[in-house]
Design a protein around this motif. Structure first.
Motif, mmCIF file in Angstrom:
data_model
loop_
_atom_site.group_PDB
_atom_site.id
_atom_site.type_symbol
_atom_site.label_atom_id
_atom_site.label_comp_id
_atom_site.label_asym_id
_atom_site.label_seq_id
_atom_site.Cartn_x
_atom_site.Cartn_y
_atom_site.Cartn_z
ATOM 1 N N ALA A 191 -6.282 67.084 50.056
ATOM 2 C CA ALA A 191 -6.086 66.317 48.827
ATOM 3 C C ALA A 191 -6.007 64.816 49.090
ATOM 4 C CB ALA A 191 -4.828 66.792 48.112
ATOM 5 N N SER A 192 -5.575 64.425 50.264
ATOM 6 C CA SER A 192 -5.435 62.996 50.558
ATOM 7 C C SER A 192 -6.386 62.560 51.666
ATOM 8 C CB SER A 192 -3.989 62.684 50.929
ATOM 9 O OG SER A 192 -3.612 63.436 52.051
ATOM 10 N N TRP A 193 -7.588 63.110 51.681
ATOM 11 C CA TRP A 193 -8.521 62.796 52.769
ATOM 12 C C TRP A 193 -8.979 61.343 52.714
ATOM 13 C CZ3 TRP A 193 -13.480 61.083 52.095
ATOM 14 C CH2 TRP A 193 -14.070 61.294 50.858
ATOM 15 N N GLN A 194 -9.017 60.746 51.531
ATOM 16 C CA GLN A 194 -9.491 59.356 51.418
ATOM 17 C C GLN A 194 -8.515 58.381 52.069
ATOM 18 O OE1 GLN A 194 -9.883 59.572 47.204
ATOM 19 N NE2 GLN A 194 -12.089 59.888 47.314
ATOM 20 N N GLU A 195 -7.234 58.714 52.096
ATOM 21 C CA GLU A 195 -6.242 57.839 52.705
ATOM 22 C C GLU A 195 -6.046 58.120 54.193
ATOM 23 O OE1 GLU A 195 -5.127 59.758 49.899
ATOM 24 O OE2 GLU A 195 -5.725 58.206 48.491
ATOM 25 N N HIS A 196 -6.198 59.384 54.612
ATOM 26 C CA HIS A 196 -5.835 59.767 55.968
ATOM 27 C C HIS A 196 -7.006 60.057 56.908
ATOM 28 C CE1 HIS A 196 -2.072 60.970 53.735
ATOM 29 N NE2 HIS A 196 -1.643 60.080 54.611
ATOM 30 N N HIS A 197 -8.198 60.290 56.382
ATOM 31 C CA HIS A 197 -9.326 60.724 57.208
ATOM 32 C C HIS A 197 -10.562 59.870 56.941
ATOM 33 C CE1 HIS A 197 -6.840 64.245 57.901
ATOM 34 N NE2 HIS A 197 -6.806 64.473 56.603
#
Length: 60
Positions: free
Chosen positions: A9-15
């Motif tokens: 769900a938070s791939w844009q911030e973490h990956h």
């Protein structure tokens, strides 16, 4: 449509890119994973005609 494949769900911030998994959490960062399937098509959508017209105007 329900898919077994989930995406972080938070791939844009973490990956750097989307992280796909079959689990309910991301295997890399541990955040929640959400369904990766697109929303279903609804032929009785009241506002579909207006949405498509706005999209056509934006491309012109």
């Amino acid at each position: 449509m329900i898919s077994d494949i989930r995406v972080c769900a938070s791939w844009q911030e973490h990956h750097d890119g989307p992280v796909y998994t079959l689990a309910s959490t991301c295997p890399v960062c541990g955040s929640d994973a959400v369904n990766s399937a697109p929303a279903p098509y609804d032929p009785t959508d009241r506002y579909g005609e207006y949405r498509r017209a706005l999209k056509r105007r934006a491309h012109e």
